[in-house]
Design a protein around this motif. Structure first.
Motif, PDB file in Angstrom:
ATOM      1  N   ILE A 315       0.787  -2.008  -5.993  1.00 18.78           N
ATOM      2  CA  ILE A 315       0.333  -1.521  -7.306  1.00 18.78           C
ATOM      3  C   ILE A 315      -0.040  -2.737  -8.160  1.00 18.78           C
ATOM      4  O   ILE A 315       0.402  -3.859  -7.887  1.00 18.78           O
ATOM      5  N   PRO A 316      -0.845  -2.542  -9.217  1.00 20.32           N
ATOM      6  CA  PRO A 316      -1.391  -3.683  -9.963  1.00 20.32           C
ATOM      7  C   PRO A 316      -0.339  -4.550 -10.655  1.00 20.32           C
ATOM      8  O   PRO A 316      -0.598  -5.702 -10.961  1.00 20.32           O
ATOM      9  N   THR A 317       0.852  -3.988 -10.907  1.00 18.07           N
ATOM     10  CA  THR A 317       1.826  -4.716 -11.741  1.00 18.07           C
ATOM     11  C   THR A 317       3.051  -5.203 -10.973  1.00 18.07           C
ATOM     12  O   THR A 317       4.028  -5.617 -11.580  1.00 18.07           O
ATOM     13  N   PHE A 318       3.011  -5.143  -9.646  1.00 16.83           N
ATOM     14  CA  PHE A 318       4.182  -5.584  -8.873  1.00 16.83           C
ATOM     15  C   PHE A 318       3.826  -6.756  -7.966  1.00 16.83           C
ATOM     16  O   PHE A 318       2.819  -6.696  -7.269  1.00 16.83           O
ATOM     17  N   PRO A 319       4.640  -7.808  -7.896  1.00 17.70           N
ATOM     18  CA  PRO A 319       5.853  -8.041  -8.692  1.00 17.70           C
ATOM     19  C   PRO A 319       5.562  -8.489 -10.131  1.00 17.70           C
ATOM     20  O   PRO A 319       6.449  -8.487 -10.976  1.00 17.70           O
ATOM     21  N   THR A 320       4.315  -8.858 -10.432  1.00 16.68           N
ATOM     22  CA  THR A 320       3.953  -9.208 -11.810  1.00 16.68           C
ATOM     23  C   THR A 320       2.580  -8.602 -12.113  1.00 16.68           C
ATOM     24  O   THR A 320       1.883  -8.108 -11.217  1.00 16.68           O
ATOM     25  N   SER A 345      -3.866  -0.384 -18.306  1.00 18.92           N
ATOM     26  CA  SER A 345      -2.489  -0.820 -18.057  1.00 18.92           C
ATOM     27  C   SER A 345      -2.414  -2.350 -18.052  1.00 18.92           C
ATOM     28  O   SER A 345      -1.535  -2.945 -18.672  1.00 18.92           O
ATOM     29  N   LEU A 346      -3.367  -3.015 -17.385  1.00 18.93           N
ATOM     30  CA  LEU A 346      -3.361  -4.483 -17.295  1.00 18.93           C
ATOM     31  C   LEU A 346      -3.760  -5.132 -18.625  1.00 18.93           C
ATOM     32  O   LEU A 346      -3.288  -6.215 -18.955  1.00 18.93           O
ATOM     33  N   MET A 347      -4.611  -4.466 -19.392  1.00 23.78           N
ATOM     34  CA  MET A 347      -4.959  -4.946 -20.739  1.00 23.78           C
ATOM     35  C   MET A 347      -3.715  -5.126 -21.588  1.00 23.78           C
ATOM     36  O   MET A 347      -3.618  -6.037 -22.402  1.00 23.78           O
ATOM     37  N   GLY A 348      -2.755  -4.198 -21.386  1.00 25.83           N
ATOM     38  CA  GLY A 348      -1.516  -4.217 -22.171  1.00 25.83           C
ATOM     39  C   GLY A 348      -0.709  -5.497 -21.986  1.00 25.83           C
ATOM     40  O   GLY A 348       0.130  -5.836 -22.828  1.00 25.83           O
ATOM     41  N   PHE A 349      -0.949  -6.214 -20.890  1.00 26.98           N
ATOM     42  CA  PHE A 349      -0.211  -7.466 -20.638  1.00 26.98           C
ATOM     43  C   PHE A 349      -0.937  -8.677 -21.226  1.00 26.98           C
ATOM     44  O   PHE A 349      -0.482  -9.809 -21.081  1.00 26.98           O
ATOM     45  N   GLY A 350      -2.109  -8.430 -21.831  1.00 27.20           N
ATOM     46  CA  GLY A 350      -2.877  -9.538 -22.407  1.00 27.20           C
ATOM     47  C   GLY A 350      -3.516 -10.398 -21.325  1.00 27.20           C
ATOM     48  O   GLY A 350      -3.650  -9.986 -20.176  1.00 27.20           O
ATOM     49  N   THR A 351      -3.883 -11.614 -21.719  1.00 29.47           N
ATOM     50  CA  THR A 351      -4.601 -12.490 -20.779  1.00 29.47           C
ATOM     51  C   THR A 351      -3.684 -13.483 -20.063  1.00 29.47           C
ATOM     52  O   THR A 351      -4.131 -14.199 -19.175  1.00 29.47           O
TER      53      THR A 351
END
Length: 631
Positions: A315-320, A345-351
């Motif tokens: 998934i896009p957010t694992f492990p980071t 979802s990834l936008m939410g983590f910023g750049t």
């Protein structure tokens, strides 16, 4: 076959509308046929009865595998990236993939599968999933892939609807930091599936599983007992290739049927053109093969064009939240095709997750599953594409087989959140409620298609009448998409959302009736109504209004119980985001639920509910509005 300038697009489009059969015959010449067609197209939307390339003989795997062996046998066909970044990725060349598909096709035959049999596939995102799909096509068996997140009941419904003979599964799947017990779910499902004779199980997570003597066998053992010589079965153009179940506006999922020749021609044509695919490029579609996007743009489309396709287990957010970007850097991905949900979802983590990662290999970006909002479009363009990679915002459906309205990379001028223009060969039309065509630009209407295209569904499995009612009966002589649409001053199309009782959650269509049926199975529930509402990440969330008279215990605990019920009946993907307990629902005197009112409440827009005087009990609306303030 590739369109390289806007002038060429306009010219080709005109030709495709004026001489559609000649246009599609020209596209079809780019594929390998055991026998050419006698007739390009015969059709009738009122039945519906659609036949493409009648009389032709082929096998789609000849086109996806065999024809690339001499010149490109050592080219990577599939690059598999595992869930755990510490594990090695696996590359299968066309030669190796061909050998494994033929070998597994012989395993299927050894276990009693033959042309026309339906085979259910419930597997993790591993190379063997693509191999299983292609092996079915090789022998002429019909595959029905079920997404790994569905419940045992959902699988049983799909197996029974198609009378499947075999199941192909794995011991388990990894998804982020979770393990999913696939074989256990299959065992539960098969308690009520009398047509299943064999279950082939792949070892993946090394989870202990129960193996039934005479029914269950291990993938690894079976492939050792056969050779890799398996000539492709000769298929008729209109023979079934696969069934893929999709949610409808009634509770029962419907099996959308795609056939061999038209689907092959359409996925190959759209893949090559929309993404401006160039030889030896690496294409990364982040979907799961359990959905149509994975069928068309991980397996059949790219492989028919000799492309290199990336399969990602995680998934896009694992492990980071850097995971997607690391995969792109690692495999020097040239084309990224993903969903607005993942982008938001990834936008939410910023750049920050992008720091130190080289994305310079990216040449084309693509979006799929739902309309992409402007904010996400600009972030994708600026942060990922560095304003150098065109975004193809693609509109299509399970039923259409492939992309219908989309920019062509490096050809069509793009506009944020617009799917832009139809591909050559596609004839969209906007109509009003009565089916009258809305002409000109700067208009809104319901999106229909007025002429067949090769990738379109042929029927819904075992229930042709349902196909007719769902897609061809709303408006005479038109295919109705179920989507509302805006056509702006430039003639560009923008999808404005569903106009039927279907919610688009994270790019996946979920029927409100299906969710309501699942909620109503909970012991204390009298009735429920489900609507979609705007959700920051998923695009649309699921809002459930539930009548539960004996709510004398903890309301939060009851909500959790209901969510658990929905998960067991359908799968976690259909869990409501919000549940509001109410004493009644806004109904007309004939008993119809006024969803328009519930949508307004779910959206927090209660100032303009329109006329509610025709309701059986107008007071129930004020009560629902007051209750909603507590959520």
């Amino acid at each position: 076959m590739q369109i390289t300038s806007f002038e060429q697009y306009q010219e080709t489009y005109k030709q495709s509308v004026n001489e559609p059969e000649k246009f599609w015959a020209g596209i079809a010449e780019n594929f390998l046929w055991k026998k050419k067609w006698d007739n390009v197209l015969s059709w009738n939307f009122s039945e519906p009865n659609i036949k493409w390339f009648e009389g032709a003989k082929l096998n789609i795997t000849d086109n996806c595998l065999d024809r690339h062996l001499i010149e490109h046998g050592d080219r990577p066909a599939i690059i598999w990236e595992p869930n755990d970044p510490e594990k090695d990725s696996i590359t299968l060349t066309y030669k190796i993939l061909h050998e494994r598909v033929c070998r597994f096709a012989n395993v299927l035959k050894k276990n009693g599968a033959k042309k026309g049999d339906r085979i259910c596939i419930y597997m993790p995102m591993v190379p063997e999933l693509a191999i299983a799909v292609l092996a079915c096509a090789r022998i002429g068996a019909v595959h029905s892939v079920v997404f790994g997140g569905f419940s045992a009941k959902s699988i049983a419904d799909r197996i029974n609807d198609a009378s499947c003979k075999l199941v192909i599964t794995a011991d388990g799947a990894f998804r982020g930091n979770k393990q999913i017990q696939l074989k256990e779910v299959i065992d539960d499902a098969l308690i009520g599936c009398p047509t299943i004779e064999k279950v082939i199980v792949l070892t993946h997570t090394r989870t202990p599983v129960s193996m039934l003597k005479g029914r269950d066998c291990w993938w690894e053992d079976e492939v050792k007992m056969v050779d890799a010589n398996c000539p492709a079965e000769e298929m008729d153009a209109e023979d079934l290739l696969f069934i893929l179940y999709t949610s409808g506006s009634t509770g029962k999922p419907k099996g959308v049927v795609h056939t061999c020749a038209g689907y092959m021609v359409y996925t190959g044509y759209t893949f090559s053109n929309v993404f401006n695919y160039q030889p030896n490029e690496v294409f990364f579609c982040t979907a799961d093969i359990g959905w149509i996007t994975g069928h068309s743009y991980i397996v059949y489309g790219p492989l028919s064009q000799g492309a290199t396709t990336v399969m990602f287990e995680g998934i896009p957010t694992f492990p980071t939240a850097s995971r997607f970007w690391q995969v792109i850097e690692k495999h020097k991905v040239n084309i990224l095709y993903t969903a607005p949900t993942a982008i938001r979802s990834l936008m939410g983590f910023g750049t920050e997750p992008l720091n130190g990662i080289d994305l310079s290999s990216l040449r084309v970006l693509g979006s799929v599953g739902e309309p992409i909002n402007e904010e996400a479009w600009h972030w994708f363009d600026e942060e990922i594409g560095k304003k150098k990679s065109p975004i193809v915002d693609t509109w299509w459906q399970t039923e259409t087989g492939g992309i219908m309205i989309s920019p062509i990379a490096y050809v069509t001028p793009t506009k944020p959140s617009f799917a832009t223009l139809p591909l050559p060969g596609i004839q969209p039309i906007l109509v009003d409620e009565n089916g009258k065509e809305i002409e000109g630009n700067g208009v809104n209407g319901n999106l229909c298609i007025k002429f067949p295209w090769p990738g379109m569904l042929r029927t819904t499995y075992g229930d042709h009448e349902r196909c007719k009612l769902t897609y061809f009966s709303t408006y005479e002589n038109l295919y109705f998409t179920g989507d509302g649409c805006l056509r702006d001053e430039d003639g560009y199309y923008r999808i404005t959302g569903r106009v039927d009782d279907v919610i688009n959650v994270s790019g996946h269509r979920i029927g409100t009736a299906e969710v309501e049926n699942a909620i109503n199975m909970h012991a204390g529930v009298i009735e429920s109504a489900v609507v979609g509402y705007p959700h920051d990440v998923k695009g649309q969330g699921i809002f459930a209004f539930v009548i539960y008279p004996n709510l004398n215990k903890d309301a939060d605990l009851t909500r959790k119980d209901i969510l658990q019920t929905v998960t067991r009946v359908i799968g976690a993907i259909a869990k409501p985001d919000k549940i509001l307990f109410v004493s009644g629902l806004p109904k007309t005197r004939s008993g119809k639920i006024m969803r328009r009112i519930l949508r307004k409440v779910a959206e927090g827009d209660t100032g303009n509910l329109g006329d509610i005087s025709t309701l059986l009990d107008p007071n129930v609306v004020n009560e629902i509005i007051e209750s909603s303030k507590t959520l």
